[in-house]
Each structure stands twice: as structure tokens, then as C-alpha cells.
Design a protein around this motif. Structure first.
Motif, PDB file in Angstrom:
ATOM      1  N   UNK A 190     -96.474  49.197 -25.709  1.00 38.19           N
ATOM      2  CA  UNK A 190     -96.395  47.892 -25.053  1.00 38.19           C
ATOM      3  C   UNK A 190     -95.712  46.937 -26.023  1.00 38.19           C
ATOM      4  N   UNK A 191     -94.538  46.477 -25.657  1.00 35.68           N
ATOM      5  CA  UNK A 191     -93.740  45.633 -26.556  1.00 35.68           C
ATOM      6  C   UNK A 191     -93.388  44.321 -25.864  1.00 35.68           C
ATOM      7  N   UNK A 192     -92.494  43.553 -26.495  1.00 32.13           N
ATOM      8  CA  UNK A 192     -92.031  42.268 -25.971  1.00 32.13           C
ATOM      9  C   UNK A 192     -93.189  41.291 -25.776  1.00 32.13           C
ATOM     10  N   UNK A 193     -94.089  41.257 -26.745  1.00 31.10           N
ATOM     11  CA  UNK A 193     -95.208  40.322 -26.701  1.00 31.10           C
ATOM     12  C   UNK A 193     -94.763  38.977 -27.284  1.00 31.10           C
ATOM     13  N   UNK A 194     -95.431  37.878 -26.916  1.00 28.13           N
ATOM     14  CA  UNK A 194     -95.031  36.542 -27.414  1.00 28.13           C
ATOM     15  C   UNK A 194     -95.367  36.355 -28.889  1.00 28.13           C
ATOM     16  N   UNK A 195     -94.533  36.904 -29.754  1.00 26.90           N
ATOM     17  CA  UNK A 195     -94.806  36.904 -31.192  1.00 26.90           C
ATOM     18  C   UNK A 195     -94.873  35.504 -31.787  1.00 26.90           C
ATOM     19  N   UNK A 196     -94.292  34.513 -31.107  1.00 29.32           N
ATOM     20  CA  UNK A 196     -94.310  33.143 -31.626  1.00 29.32           C
ATOM     21  C   UNK A 196     -95.626  32.429 -31.386  1.00 29.32           C
ATOM     22  N   UNK A 197     -96.519  33.038 -30.628  1.00 34.40           N
ATOM     23  CA  UNK A 197     -97.810  32.409 -30.334  1.00 34.40           C
ATOM     24  C   UNK A 197     -98.653  32.290 -31.597  1.00 34.40           C
ATOM     25  N   UNK A 198     -99.510  31.275 -31.627  1.00 30.95           N
ATOM     26  CA  UNK A 198    -100.384  31.079 -32.788  1.00 30.95           C
ATOM     27  C   UNK A 198    -101.347  32.243 -32.962  1.00 30.95           C
ATOM     28  N   UNK A 199    -101.612  32.998 -31.904  1.00 28.05           N
ATOM     29  CA  UNK A 199    -102.478  34.175 -32.018  1.00 28.05           C
ATOM     30  C   UNK A 199    -101.912  35.154 -33.036  1.00 28.05           C
ATOM     31  N   UNK A 200    -100.603  35.340 -32.993  1.00 27.69           N
ATOM     32  CA  UNK A 200     -99.944  36.272 -33.904  1.00 27.69           C
ATOM     33  C   UNK A 200     -99.669  35.642 -35.268  1.00 27.69           C
ATOM     34  N   UNK A 201     -99.284  34.371 -35.270  1.00 30.15           N
ATOM     35  CA  UNK A 201     -98.954  33.734 -36.544  1.00 30.15           C
ATOM     36  C   UNK A 201    -100.205  33.436 -37.374  1.00 30.15           C
ATOM     37  N   UNK A 202    -101.339  33.212 -36.695  1.00 31.56           N
ATOM     38  CA  UNK A 202    -102.583  32.918 -37.427  1.00 31.56           C
ATOM     39  C   UNK A 202    -103.326  34.208 -37.763  1.00 31.56           C
ATOM     40  N   UNK A 203    -103.736  34.966 -36.731  1.00 30.94           N
ATOM     41  CA  UNK A 203    -104.497  36.192 -36.978  1.00 30.94           C
ATOM     42  C   UNK A 203    -103.653  37.264 -37.652  1.00 30.94           C
ATOM     43  N   UNK A 204    -102.352  37.253 -37.391  1.00 29.49           N
ATOM     44  CA  UNK A 204    -101.473  38.233 -38.016  1.00 29.49           C
ATOM     45  C   UNK A 204    -100.800  37.714 -39.265  1.00 29.49           C
ATOM     46  N   UNK A 205    -101.122  36.479 -39.651  1.00 35.56           N
ATOM     47  CA  UNK A 205    -100.502  35.872 -40.818  1.00 35.56           C
ATOM     48  C   UNK A 205    -101.372  35.963 -42.051  1.00 35.56           C
ATOM     49  N   UNK A 206    -101.192  35.006 -42.961  1.00 34.39           N
ATOM     50  CA  UNK A 206    -101.921  35.015 -44.227  1.00 34.39           C
ATOM     51  C   UNK A 206    -102.528  33.649 -44.507  1.00 34.39           C
ATOM     52  N   UNK A 207    -103.632  33.669 -45.223  1.00 37.40           N
ATOM     53  CA  UNK A 207    -104.277  32.467 -45.727  1.00 37.40           C
ATOM     54  C   UNK A 207    -104.531  32.664 -47.214  1.00 37.40           C
ATOM     55  N   UNK A 208    -104.010  31.733 -48.024  1.00 36.69           N
ATOM     56  CA  UNK A 208    -104.143  31.823 -49.481  1.00 36.69           C
ATOM     57  C   UNK A 208    -103.552  33.133 -50.022  1.00 36.69           C
ATOM     58  N   UNK A 209    -102.496  33.592 -49.365  1.00 33.29           N
ATOM     59  CA  UNK A 209    -101.820  34.801 -49.812  1.00 33.29           C
ATOM     60  C   UNK A 209    -102.462  36.097 -49.373  1.00 33.29           C
ATOM     61  N   UNK A 210    -103.570  36.010 -48.651  1.00 30.88           N
ATOM     62  CA  UNK A 210    -104.287  37.195 -48.181  1.00 30.88           C
ATOM     63  C   UNK A 210    -104.259  37.215 -46.656  1.00 30.88           C
ATOM     64  N   UNK A 211    -104.078  38.408 -46.088  1.00 26.34           N
ATOM     65  CA  UNK A 211    -104.009  38.537 -44.636  1.00 26.34           C
ATOM     66  C   UNK A 211    -105.252  37.937 -43.984  1.00 26.34           C
ATOM     67  N   UNK A 212    -105.052  37.200 -42.896  1.00 21.69           N
ATOM     68  CA  UNK A 212    -106.169  36.581 -42.189  1.00 21.69           C
ATOM     69  C   UNK A 212    -107.188  37.610 -41.747  1.00 21.69           C
ATOM     70  N   UNK A 213    -106.706  38.777 -41.331  1.00 20.93           N
ATOM     71  CA  UNK A 213    -107.616  39.826 -40.880  1.00 20.93           C
ATOM     72  C   UNK A 213    -108.570  40.259 -41.995  1.00 20.93           C
ATOM     73  N   UNK A 214    -108.105  40.193 -43.245  1.00 20.97           N
ATOM     74  CA  UNK A 214    -108.966  40.548 -44.378  1.00 20.97           C
ATOM     75  C   UNK A 214    -110.099  39.533 -44.510  1.00 20.97           C
ATOM     76  N   UNK A 215    -109.776  38.247 -44.341  1.00 19.41           N
ATOM     77  CA  UNK A 215    -110.817  37.219 -44.392  1.00 19.41           C
ATOM     78  C   UNK A 215    -111.832  37.419 -43.271  1.00 19.41           C
ATOM     79  N   UNK A 216    -111.338  37.734 -42.082  1.00 21.18           N
ATOM     80  CA  UNK A 216    -112.240  37.994 -40.952  1.00 21.18           C
ATOM     81  C   UNK A 216    -113.121  39.205 -41.256  1.00 21.18           C
TER      82      UNK A 216
END
Length: 339
Positions: free
Chosen positions: A157-183
Motif C-alpha cells: 500500500x503506497x502513495x500515502x500522504x507523507x506530508x501529514x503531521x502523522x508521518x513527520x511527527x511519529x516518523x520523525x525525530x525529537x532531540x535527535x532520537x526517533x519519536x517511536x523510540x521515545x514512545x
């Protein structure tokens, strides 16, 4: 008399949390992880680079979440073999909903709900048909994987809205560490508190320690089993949402084999198959240890065909050593009985 006076003094909740996080079993797997990481680094200095270590931590998130949930089931002498399929199906459901116009955050929440419902299906199958969880979840393992293939027709399943904050936040980084790691880390702390300090955690450990005594004490094994299976299902859904946010695509094959890795991580982390005790923190580090092993094999250029064999051998060795240490440390062990 002194022991009774001490027992009557309320234990500091913060101390109980720290004790749960720093138990002997959790500390041993943490030590093993650090030693193995440094040992690999002696031969391949690139392995100790911060970016590589953070990558290893990110890769261990999904197995780690499943393993932390599995520690609850193992603590009450249960197993869920469908966690890999549940993880993959939850991810696929969220991805498909996004392609049908759902907002990504709502679709991500739906993944968590879907995971919980899958766990409820496992629980109802066990309660209605009165069969062991290992058999019921073996069946739903195939059902969940087959449904993921059916929904996607076996394609990504491709062509997902990658620009959404869901991807930029949960798939991004906080303080240099992946958000998923913090979760992941936050979730492990919460699960440790639940297992160590809540009535639910007490019931889970009591059932695993002595089911007959638990029933005599008025604990409903059926109810606690349902709650534990639903909890594991919700964690599968959470892992699925985090996985989708990171990969930005849905693969029906994702999560294959995660169930065995989650069980191995929990056992390596200090949750014995005999039940009665468990550690979500240790399970999380067990997952990190397995990821370190897999990553180390890549650095040593071990052929892919042998990597699964080597990983399995490491798991077998770790579990065997853990079992040997536990047998030798039993207080009721008597010499001369062939033990």
C-alpha cells in the motif's frame, strides 16, 4: 516481630518503580547488550557510531513493544502467537484507510483499535472454545496474515500522504532520537508500573505463580486472561501505527516471525516460561539485544542464509544459560537428586 513491623510500612511508589526497572534479570540483559555491543565495536569501529546505535534502537522498537506485552502473558503462563500478524494487519488497515480518505491520525488510532479487537478475538476464541491460547492464537496467526494479503491483494500500500503531521511527527525525530523510540521507552515505563504496582499486574503474577491459589483468592482467571490478550492486541496496534509512520507504506509481509522474536526477547529479558513473574523493561532490552545480534551479523558479512540460523543459535544459548542459572539458584535445590 521486626519483619512484621517492616512489612507494615508502606513502600515508596517511586522505589517500587525503580526496583521494577532495575531488577536482576533486567540488569543482566542490559549488561549483556552493552558487552556484546562493545565486543562487536572492537572489530568494527563503525558499529559504535551514534547513528548506527540509534538505528539499532529504532529497529528494536516494534519487537520491543510486542515483547513488553508478551511479558504479561508469559507471567501468567500464556502465549500469543498471533502478535506478528496482528502487528502487520493493524498497519495494513491504517494504510488502507488513509488511501480511502481517512485522516492519517484517525487511521493511526484505528490501527490501535483494530489491534485491540484482534486481541479480543483471541480472548473470545479461548473462552468460547475452551482451548489453550497457544492453539487459538496459532489459528488467528494465519487468519490475520491471510486477511492482510486479502485486503491488499498481496501488494504494498503506497502513495500515502507523507506530508501529514502523522508521518513527520511519529516518523520523525525529537532531540535527535526517533519519536517511536521515545514512545517505546515511555510505554515500557508505563507497562512496568502496571505490572508491578496495579491490581491487574498483581492478578497476572498471582495466576502465573499459583492458579489454584489465585482462584481461591477470588481472582477470575478468565477475566484477567481477556484483559491481558486485549492489552497485547492494543500494543500490536500501537506498534503497527508507529511502523506505518516510519515506513510510509504498508507491506502485507511485515511482522512475519515477530511472534517468536517477541517471546524470545521476553524470555531473554527475564520473564520465565513457568510464569509468576515478568519484566517489561527486561523484555525491551531483550529485543534490543536481538537487534544488536542481527546488526552485528551484517557487519561481519554473515550470509543472509546463515543469519537466521545464527540468531536462533544465540537465542537458544541465551535461554539455555538462563535456565541453567535459574536451576542452580533455586533455594529448594538438593544435591544428590540428579538436579
Amino acid at each position: 516481630m521486626i519483619g512484621r513491623v517492616r512489612a507494615s510500612v508502606p513502600e515508596n511508589p517511586l522505589y517500587r518503580i525503580r526496583r521494577g526497572l532495575a531488577s536482576a534479570d533486567a540488569a543482566s540483559v542490559l549488561f549483556a547488550t552493552v558487552v556484546l555491543t562493545l565486543a562487536i565495536g572492537l572489530f568494527h569501529h563503525d558499529f559504535l557510531e551514534l547513528q548506527n546505535l540509534l538505528s539499532i534502537l529504532q529497529e528494536s522498537v516494534y519487537i520491543g513493544i510486542l515483547a513488553a506485552g508478551m511479558s504479561f502473558l508469559l507471567a501468567m503462563r500464556e502465549l500469543d502467537l498471533s502478535v506478528g500478524s496482528n502487528f502487520g494487519l493493524s498497519l495494513i488497515i491504517a494504510a488502507e484507510l488513509m488511501t480511502h480518505g481517512w485522516t492519517p491520525w484517525l487511521a493511526g488510532a484505528a490501527a490501535v483499535v483494530a489491534g485491540g479487537l484482534f486481541g479480543l478475538l483471541n480472548a473470545l476464541a479461548v473462552q468460547i472454545f475452551k482451548i489453550p491460547t497457544i492453539i487459538a492464537t496459532l489459528a488467528t496467526l494465519s487468519m490475520g496474515r491471510g486477511l492482510a494479503y486479502a485486503i491488499t491483494s498481496g501488494t504494498q500500500v503506497v502513495n500515502l500522504p507523507a506530508g501529514s503531521s502523522f508521518f513527520t511527527v511519529l516518523g520523525g525525530k525529537e532531540l535527535g532520537v526517533a519519536t517511536s523510540v521515545w514512545v517505546f521507552l515511555g510505554g515500557v515505563v508505563v507497562l512496568t508500573v502496571v505490572l508491578r504496582m496495579t491490581p491487574f499486574g498483581y492478578r497476572v503474577r498471582s495466576i502465573g505463580s499459583n492458579p489454584d491459589a489465585a482462584v481461591f483468592a477470588g481472582i477470575s482467571i478468565a477475566r484477567v486472561r481477556i484483559q491481558a490478550l486485549v492489552l497485547v492486541g492494543l500494543l500490536c496496534g500501537l506498534a503497527g501505527a508507529l511502523g506505518l509512520a516510519f515506513f510510509i507504506s504498508g507491506d502485507p509481509n511485515i511482522g512475519t516471525g515477530f511472534e517468536l522474536q517477541a517471546i524470545a526477547a521476553a524470555v531473554i529479558g527475564g520473564t520465565p516460561l513457568r510464569g509468576g513473574t515478568g519484566t517489561a523493561f527486561g523484555a525491551a532490552f531483550g529485543a534490543i539485544l536481538l537487534t544488536v545480534v542481527a546488526s552485528g551479523l551484517v557487519f561481519f558479512n554473515v550470509p543472509l542464509n546463515w543469519s537466521s540460523f545464527a540468531t536462533g543459535a544465540v537465542i537458544l544459548l541465551a535461554v539455555a544459560l538462563d535456565s541453567l542459572v535459574r536451576r542452580r539458584s533455586r533455594p529448594d535445590r538438593q544435591p544428590g537428586l540428579g538436579q
